[in-house]
Scaffold this active site. Sequence first.
Site, PDB file in Angstrom:
ATOM      1  N   LYS A  68       0.837  -1.217   0.000  1.00 15.33           N
ATOM      2  CA  LYS A  68       0.000   0.000   0.000  1.00 15.33           C
ATOM      3  C   LYS A  68       0.864   1.257   0.000  1.00 15.33           C
ATOM      4  CE  LYS A  68      -2.795   1.161   3.693  1.00 15.33           C
ATOM      5  NZ  LYS A  68      -2.672   2.566   4.093  1.00 15.33           N
ATOM      6  N   SER A  69       1.855   1.311   0.878  1.00 13.37           N
ATOM      7  CA  SER A  69       2.696   2.514   0.958  1.00 13.37           C
ATOM      8  C   SER A  69       3.413   2.765  -0.366  1.00 13.37           C
ATOM      9  CB  SER A  69       3.759   2.348   2.048  1.00 13.37           C
ATOM     10  OG  SER A  69       3.154   2.347   3.301  1.00 13.37           O
TER      11      SER A  69
ATOM     12  N   GLY B 117      -5.238   8.212   5.325  1.00  7.78           N
ATOM     13  CA  GLY B 117      -4.334   9.074   6.083  1.00  7.78           C
ATOM     14  C   GLY B 117      -3.053   9.348   5.313  1.00  7.78           C
TER      15      GLY B 117
ATOM     16  N   ARG C 175      -8.243  12.552  12.592  1.00  9.92           N
ATOM     17  CA  ARG C 175      -6.817  12.206  12.723  1.00  9.92           C
ATOM     18  C   ARG C 175      -5.958  13.473  12.725  1.00  9.92           C
ATOM     19  NH1 ARG C 175      -5.180   7.184   9.297  1.00  9.92           N
ATOM     20  NH2 ARG C 175      -3.447   7.328  10.761  1.00  9.92           N
TER      21      ARG C 175
ATOM     22  N   SER D 258       7.510   9.053  11.905  1.00 12.38           N
ATOM     23  CA  SER D 258       6.366   8.852  11.006  1.00 12.38           C
ATOM     24  C   SER D 258       6.804   9.053   9.570  1.00 12.38           C
ATOM     25  CB  SER D 258       5.249   9.845  11.351  1.00 12.38           C
ATOM     26  OG  SER D 258       4.384   9.987  10.237  1.00 12.38           O
TER      27      SER D 258
ATOM     28  N   ASP E 147       1.980  -1.124  11.548  1.00 11.94           N
ATOM     29  CA  ASP E 147       0.665  -1.603  11.097  1.00 11.94           C
ATOM     30  C   ASP E 147       0.410  -3.058  11.492  1.00 11.94           C
ATOM     31  OD1 ASP E 147       0.134   0.869  10.028  1.00 11.94           O
ATOM     32  OD2 ASP E 147       0.892   0.361   8.041  1.00 11.94           O
TER      33      ASP E 147
ATOM     34  N   ARG F  69      -7.371  -2.978   9.751  1.00 13.82           N
ATOM     35  CA  ARG F  69      -6.392  -3.887  10.368  1.00 13.82           C
ATOM     36  C   ARG F  69      -6.943  -4.537  11.645  1.00 13.82           C
ATOM     37  NH1 ARG F  69      -2.480  -3.371   6.652  1.00 13.82           N
ATOM     38  NH2 ARG F  69      -1.989  -1.265   6.004  1.00 13.82           N
TER      39      ARG F  69
HETATM   40  C1  S3P Z   1       2.509   4.899   6.142  1.00 13.87           C
HETATM   41  C2  S3P Z   1       3.146   5.155   7.321  1.00 13.87           C
HETATM   42  C3  S3P Z   1       2.621   4.706   8.629  1.00 13.87           C
HETATM   43  C4  S3P Z   1       1.607   3.589   8.478  1.00 13.87           C
HETATM   44  C5  S3P Z   1       0.608   3.867   7.399  1.00 13.87           C
HETATM   45  C6  S3P Z   1       1.290   4.073   6.060  1.00 13.87           C
HETATM   46  C7  S3P Z   1       3.085   5.425   4.896  1.00 13.87           C
HETATM   47  O1  S3P Z   1       1.991   5.795   9.261  1.00 13.87           O
HETATM   48  O2  S3P Z   1       0.946   3.367   9.698  1.00 13.87           O
HETATM   49  O3  S3P Z   1      -0.299   2.773   7.275  1.00 13.87           O
HETATM   50  O4  S3P Z   1       2.732   4.943   3.812  1.00 13.87           O
HETATM   51  O5  S3P Z   1       3.924   6.330   4.981  1.00 13.87           O
HETATM   52  P1  S3P Z   1       2.837   6.836  10.150  1.00 13.87           P
HETATM   53  O6  S3P Z   1       3.768   7.498   9.246  1.00 13.87           O
HETATM   54  O7  S3P Z   1       1.824   7.802  10.687  1.00 13.87           O
HETATM   55  O8  S3P Z   1       3.468   6.022  11.216  1.00 13.87           O
END
Ligand code: S3P
Length: 428
Positions: free
Chosen positions: A21-22, A93, A121, A166, A313, A387
């Site tokens: 996903k990321s 997010g 959020r 983060s 995650d 999740r």
């Molecule tokens: C992500 C970073 C993480 C993760 C999210 C995806 C990303 O969040 O929990 O599902 O793709 O950069 P944080 O950066 O807030 O920890």
Amino acid sequence: MNKVIKPIERLRGEIDLPGDKSISHRVVFIGGVSKGKTTGKNFLNAEDCMRTVSAFRSMGTDIELKGKNIAITGKGLNGLRKPDTELYLGNSGTTMRILPGILAGQDFNVTLTGDESLSKRPMERIIEPLKKMGADINSKNNDGFPPLVIKGSGVRPVKYSTKVASAQVKSSILFAGLYADGVTSVTEPFRSRDHTERMLDFCGAKISRSALTASVEGKHELSGKEIFIPGDISSAAFFIAACCLLEGSDATIRNIGLNATRTGFLNVLKRMGADISIKNKKDAVEPYGDIRIKHARLKPTVVKENEIPLLIDEVPILAVIASSAEGKSVIEGISELRLKETDRVLSMTENLKRMGVDIGSDKKKIFIRGKKHRFKKADLKSFGDHRTAMAMYVAALASDGTSTIDDIDCVNTSFPQFFDILSYLASQ
Ligand code: S3P
């Protein structure tokens, strides 16, 4: 939709999984501001990533999605145009936090909105550094939550230390840095996932890195590239966990991302005694390989705060696994868990208690007194969080009877194929 979950015996077989996903999000972010064509193989066609796709389409980017292949024709750093309406980002997010970095460098105004969960959020973590860079970004209701209003006004470089580790915050700042005249640096308290740095580097950005700092020199165009998106290790985690829990399981998950900033879950499981082996490891922009996992009896463990960003995650499913490892496990440094799609400390403790697990938490830690047993069947709640839903689904598969879970559609956020793949592995 409510779903009935019947226990199963074991998982077996070999599978490939949809893309990470990321990384899928980043292919669109980077492709959308590169010059020329970016192609992604094994793109994750799930709700969250489609929010990023729609946002870029609304800003004039040509994006073709055929099955698992995506092709994005970018027009360079300043090739986006003002969308006709506000951009609705659903539950995503990642889009809400990273896209503003790109928007800060444009010369038009945009409002970003989200669903009920996303609207709760915290966004101050990106508003503050982007403002330091000179961006005109505000929370519409001045409460630090979405909607966000970004007035493209140009940015200057910054040296910024984040309070939390983060990748979303780091990426937002680095993307803004692409538009600043000079070097922008982000330093984190602990290492977080580095997909943005890797892909920016691959696409020609002037980027440099040390253990906890990433820097980018702005005003250099990126060029479109071809990228293979490995399977999502965060989705694989649910099947890996089910194999750990169910006797007789033996499954192989092919072509899974093995980026060291994402494999914290595997490291924790290995020290708990899990039978995990990795084969066919390939070094690429994003390394990947095949993971074979067989059932094994696990020991309890302590997960330290610095490990959390490397498995952020996977904490919900890790709580499920720890619940069946005999003895006391502790998961430290959990404050970020409370700020995810739902409060995952609350969602997991409430659900696991319903299944008879001795679990508690304080501000900083989750405590679990695990027992080697089948979970008690229960009526479970997803809290609208993908999740939590999949973690509890796996617990229910290893329970002593028929359970139910509410609002299961949230799984589509990251893993619409979850049920089909699970049925396949359960039928082998
Ligand atoms: C992500 C970073 C993480 C993760 C999210 C995806 C990303 O969040 O929990 O599902 O793709 O950069 P944080 O950066 O807030 O920890």
